[in-house]
Design a protein around this motif. Structure first.
Motif, short mmCIF file in Angstrom:
data_model
loop_
_atom_site.label_atom_id
_atom_site.label_comp_id
_atom_site.label_asym_id
_atom_site.label_seq_id
_atom_site.Cartn_x
_atom_site.Cartn_y
_atom_site.Cartn_z
N ALA A 1 0.83 -1.20 0.00
CA ALA A 1 0.00 0.00 0.00
C ALA A 1 0.87 1.26 0.00
N GLU A 2 1.90 1.28 0.83
CA GLU A 2 2.78 2.44 0.90
C GLU A 2 3.47 2.70 -0.43
N LYS A 3 4.03 1.65 -1.04
CA LYS A 3 4.74 1.82 -2.31
C LYS A 3 3.80 2.22 -3.44
N ALA A 4 2.53 1.87 -3.31
CA ALA A 4 1.53 2.25 -4.31
C ALA A 4 0.98 3.66 -4.05
N GLY A 5 1.50 4.32 -3.01
CA GLY A 5 1.08 5.67 -2.69
C GLY A 5 -0.19 5.76 -1.87
N CYS A 6 -0.53 4.68 -1.19
CA CYS A 6 -1.75 4.65 -0.37
C CYS A 6 -1.38 4.64 1.11
N ASP A 7 -2.30 5.12 1.92
CA ASP A 7 -2.15 5.07 3.37
C ASP A 7 -2.59 3.69 3.84
N PRO A 8 -1.69 2.89 4.43
CA PRO A 8 -2.06 1.54 4.88
C PRO A 8 -3.27 1.52 5.80
N ALA A 9 -3.40 2.50 6.66
CA ALA A 9 -4.55 2.54 7.57
C ALA A 9 -5.85 2.72 6.79
N GLN A 10 -5.83 3.53 5.73
CA GLN A 10 -7.03 3.72 4.92
C GLN A 10 -7.35 2.47 4.12
N VAL A 11 -6.33 1.76 3.63
CA VAL A 11 -6.56 0.51 2.92
C VAL A 11 -7.19 -0.50 3.87
N LEU A 12 -6.66 -0.60 5.08
CA LEU A 12 -7.24 -1.51 6.07
C LEU A 12 -8.69 -1.14 6.35
N ALA A 13 -8.97 0.13 6.52
CA ALA A 13 -10.35 0.57 6.79
C ALA A 13 -11.27 0.18 5.64
N MET A 14 -10.83 0.40 4.41
CA MET A 14 -11.64 0.06 3.25
C MET A 14 -11.93 -1.43 3.21
N LEU A 15 -10.92 -2.24 3.44
CA LEU A 15 -11.10 -3.69 3.39
C LEU A 15 -11.97 -4.22 4.52
N THR A 16 -11.70 -3.77 5.73
CA THR A 16 -12.40 -4.33 6.88
C THR A 16 -13.79 -3.73 7.09
N GLU A 17 -14.09 -2.65 6.40
CA GLU A 17 -15.43 -2.06 6.52
C GLU A 17 -16.30 -2.41 5.32
N THR A 18 -15.74 -3.17 4.37
CA THR A 18 -16.52 -3.56 3.19
C THR A 18 -16.46 -5.06 3.00
N PRO B 1 -13.87 -10.41 12.14
CA PRO B 1 -12.89 -10.01 13.15
C PRO B 1 -11.46 -10.44 12.83
N ILE B 2 -11.26 -11.59 12.20
CA ILE B 2 -9.90 -12.03 11.91
C ILE B 2 -9.19 -11.04 10.98
N TYR B 3 -9.91 -10.52 10.00
CA TYR B 3 -9.29 -9.55 9.09
C TYR B 3 -9.05 -8.23 9.79
N ARG B 4 -9.99 -7.79 10.61
CA ARG B 4 -9.81 -6.52 11.33
C ARG B 4 -8.62 -6.62 12.28
N ASN B 5 -8.56 -7.70 13.05
CA ASN B 5 -7.51 -7.83 14.06
C ASN B 5 -6.13 -8.03 13.44
N TYR B 6 -6.01 -8.96 12.50
CA TYR B 6 -4.71 -9.18 11.89
C TYR B 6 -4.32 -8.01 10.99
N GLY B 7 -5.30 -7.38 10.37
CA GLY B 7 -5.01 -6.20 9.55
C GLY B 7 -4.40 -5.08 10.37
N LYS B 8 -4.94 -4.87 11.57
CA LYS B 8 -4.38 -3.85 12.46
C LYS B 8 -2.94 -4.18 12.82
N MET B 9 -2.66 -5.47 13.05
CA MET B 9 -1.29 -5.88 13.39
C MET B 9 -0.34 -5.62 12.21
N ILE B 10 -0.82 -5.89 11.00
CA ILE B 10 0.01 -5.68 9.81
C ILE B 10 0.30 -4.20 9.62
N VAL B 11 -0.75 -3.35 9.73
CA VAL B 11 -0.56 -1.90 9.58
C VAL B 11 0.41 -1.38 10.63
#
Length: 77
Positions: A3-20, A25-35
């Motif tokens: 996400a960073e190399k593509a010019g995106c904010d990782p936190a915004q990518v996580l929000a988009m994925l986990t809110e759509t 919960p597994i994606y939200r929790n592990y996604g937060k750990m990755i970000v």
């Protein structure tokens, strides 16, 4: 990193994925750990298609993805 190399904010990518698409919960929790770049204690199974798409996008934006490439080789057998 992808996400960073593509010019995106990782936190915004996580929000988009986990809110759509991935609101489980597994994606939200592990996604937060990755970000947060925190180590995770478990591995997840990623379908071959998704790994292929991830590796393709990483190559297109010049982001190294050695772990994803390794996992793609493993799931291909």
């Amino acid at each position: 990193t992808l996400a960073e190399k593509a010019g995106c904010d990782p936190a915004q990518v996580l929000a988009m994925l986990t809110e759509t698409l991935f609101s489980a919960p597994i994606y939200r929790n592990y996604g937060k750990m990755i970000v947060a770049k925190a180590p995770t204690m478990a591995t997840s199974s990623i379908p071959q298609k998704d790994l292929g798409l991830f590796c393709q996008t990483a190559a297109e934006v010049g982001a190294p993805a050695p772990t994803a490439s390794f996992l793609a080789e493993l799931v291909r057998g």
